[in-house]
Design an enzyme around this catalytic site. Structure first.
Site, short mmCIF file in Angstrom:
data_model
loop_
_atom_site.label_atom_id
_atom_site.label_comp_id
_atom_site.label_asym_id
_atom_site.label_seq_id
_atom_site.Cartn_x
_atom_site.Cartn_y
_atom_site.Cartn_z
N LYS A 222 7.19 -15.31 -7.55
CA LYS A 222 6.10 -15.22 -8.54
C LYS A 222 6.11 -16.46 -9.43
O LYS A 222 5.08 -17.05 -9.71
CB LYS A 222 6.26 -13.93 -9.37
CG LYS A 222 5.99 -12.67 -8.53
CD LYS A 222 6.39 -11.38 -9.24
CE LYS A 222 6.25 -10.20 -8.27
NZ LYS A 222 6.69 -8.92 -8.81
N GLN B 171 9.16 -5.55 -13.69
CA GLN B 171 9.67 -5.53 -12.31
C GLN B 171 10.36 -4.20 -12.03
O GLN B 171 11.20 -3.75 -12.80
CB GLN B 171 10.64 -6.71 -12.11
CG GLN B 171 11.05 -6.93 -10.67
CD GLN B 171 9.89 -7.37 -9.76
OE1 GLN B 171 8.97 -8.06 -10.19
NE2 GLN B 171 9.93 -6.95 -8.51
N ASP C 1 -0.44 -5.82 -12.48
CA ASP C 1 0.11 -5.13 -11.30
C ASP C 1 -0.79 -3.94 -10.90
O ASP C 1 -0.62 -3.39 -9.81
CB ASP C 1 1.50 -4.56 -11.64
CG ASP C 1 2.62 -5.28 -10.90
OD1 ASP C 1 2.35 -5.94 -9.88
OD2 ASP C 1 3.78 -5.17 -11.35
N1 GUN Z 1 9.06 -4.15 -7.16
C1 GUN Z 1 8.73 -4.30 -5.85
N2 GUN Z 1 7.44 -4.67 -5.73
C2 GUN Z 1 6.94 -4.75 -6.98
C3 GUN Z 1 5.65 -5.08 -7.50
O1 GUN Z 1 4.69 -5.37 -6.78
N3 GUN Z 1 5.54 -5.06 -8.86
C4 GUN Z 1 6.57 -4.73 -9.67
N4 GUN Z 1 6.35 -4.72 -10.99
N5 GUN Z 1 7.78 -4.40 -9.22
C5 GUN Z 1 7.95 -4.42 -7.87
#
Ligand code: GUN
Length: 277
Positions: free
Chosen positions: A47, A91, A114
């Site tokens: 990211k 996350q 998200d």
């Molecule tokens: N953990 C695994 N995939 C994701 C995601 O797309 N967003 C977040 N916030 N945590 C994750």
């Protein structure tokens, strides 16, 4: 045909880069990390890498795994009211002593890039897409990139998680597909996958999908994986399926699109708060 997520994602990144270069200040993505398991760290590295690539600001707030829920919520309040922050994600997974649902609901829904908050899910249900969660959105975009029609098609979705299976089913329904949602209790799954024009795998069952379970020329989207003794196995038996279906490679499939959609949502959030059209 190989449905190359990296190629589709790079088209998204070039558009984002162009649009961000025209802004007077860059959008900022803030990421909360409370539990730094190796998968979370590698997702966050991706990211960050692509946020910087498109000239977006990126901020990682790393808290210790012992952080209690109240102090996480207090940190989030600060970022919710910080006008320089366009998008906020927490996350997942979080440590067990923290209530994930409460934390997600605490994200300002104008910054929920998200697409996990109840408000975002409600909007998706109503067909008023605001922030759509990134993997399902990435799947829809990947299909569009390769001119794959969804309207009127038969879609089997294997897996019903809140992050992938359920929101994808809503997106597909909203796009006019006929959708069958399957889970671990579903009877005669092969009958359903053979019926489908598009099969989406999001279970985490190594090499589950075999050639005899799909029709020739079907489209296969594989986002399900499981680590076994340090090796990652995907839900589709890719080597056996690639000559008779249109399929996502792994790696290089939808994963690349997920990050691209997160950054696209962050730009969208910036534009909304700054009153762009
Ligand atoms: N953990 C695994 N995939 C994701 C995601 O797309 N967003 C977040 N916030 N945590 C994750």
């Amino acid at each position: 045909m190989i449905l190359d997520g990296r190629e589709a994602a790079s088209a998204v990144y070039e558009t984002l880069k162009q649009q961000i270069s025209e802004l007077s200040t860059p959008p900022k993505l803030t990421v909360f990390l409370v539990w730094d398991d190796t998968s979370s760290l590698s997702y966050i590295a991706q990211k960050r890498k692509y946020a910087l690539y498109v000239w977006m600001d990126f901020e990682l707030i790393r808290l210790s795994a012992e952080t209690d829920e109240a102090s996480l919520l207090a940190h989030m309040d600060e970022k919710n009211s910080d006008t320089t922050v366009s998008g906020i994600i927490v996350q997942l997974p979080l440590p067990k002593h923290i209530d994930t649902k409460r934390v997600i609901a605490h994200i300002d829904h104008d910054k929920d890039v998200d697409g996990f908050t109840p408000a975002s899910i409600g909007n998706l249900f109503l067909g008023e897409d605001r922030y759509v969660s990134c993997t399902p959105k990435g799947i829809m975009r990947l299909l569009a990139h390769y001119d794959k029609e969804v309207e009127g098609k038969r879609v089997a979705i294997l897996g019903r998680s809140n992050i992938v299976g359920k929101p994808l089913a809503l997106l597909m329904i909203n796009a006019g597909a006929t959708v069958t949602s399957c889970n671990s209790r579903t009877q005669d799954v092969a009958e359903i996958t053979r019926w489908a024009d598009i099969v989406v795998l999001a279970m985490g069952q190594p090499k589950f999908l075999k050639p005899e379970m799909v029709r020739e020329g079907a489209t296969i989207i594989d986002v399900g994986f499981k680590k076994v003794n340090g090796t990652i196995f995907w839900d589709a038996d890719y080597d056996l399926l690639k000559s008779r279906t249109d399929i996502t490679p792994v790696p290089g499939g939808v994963g690349a699109m997920t990050v691209a959609m997160l950054l696209e949502n962050t730009l969208l959030a910036f534009k909304r708060t700054h009153q762009y059209s």
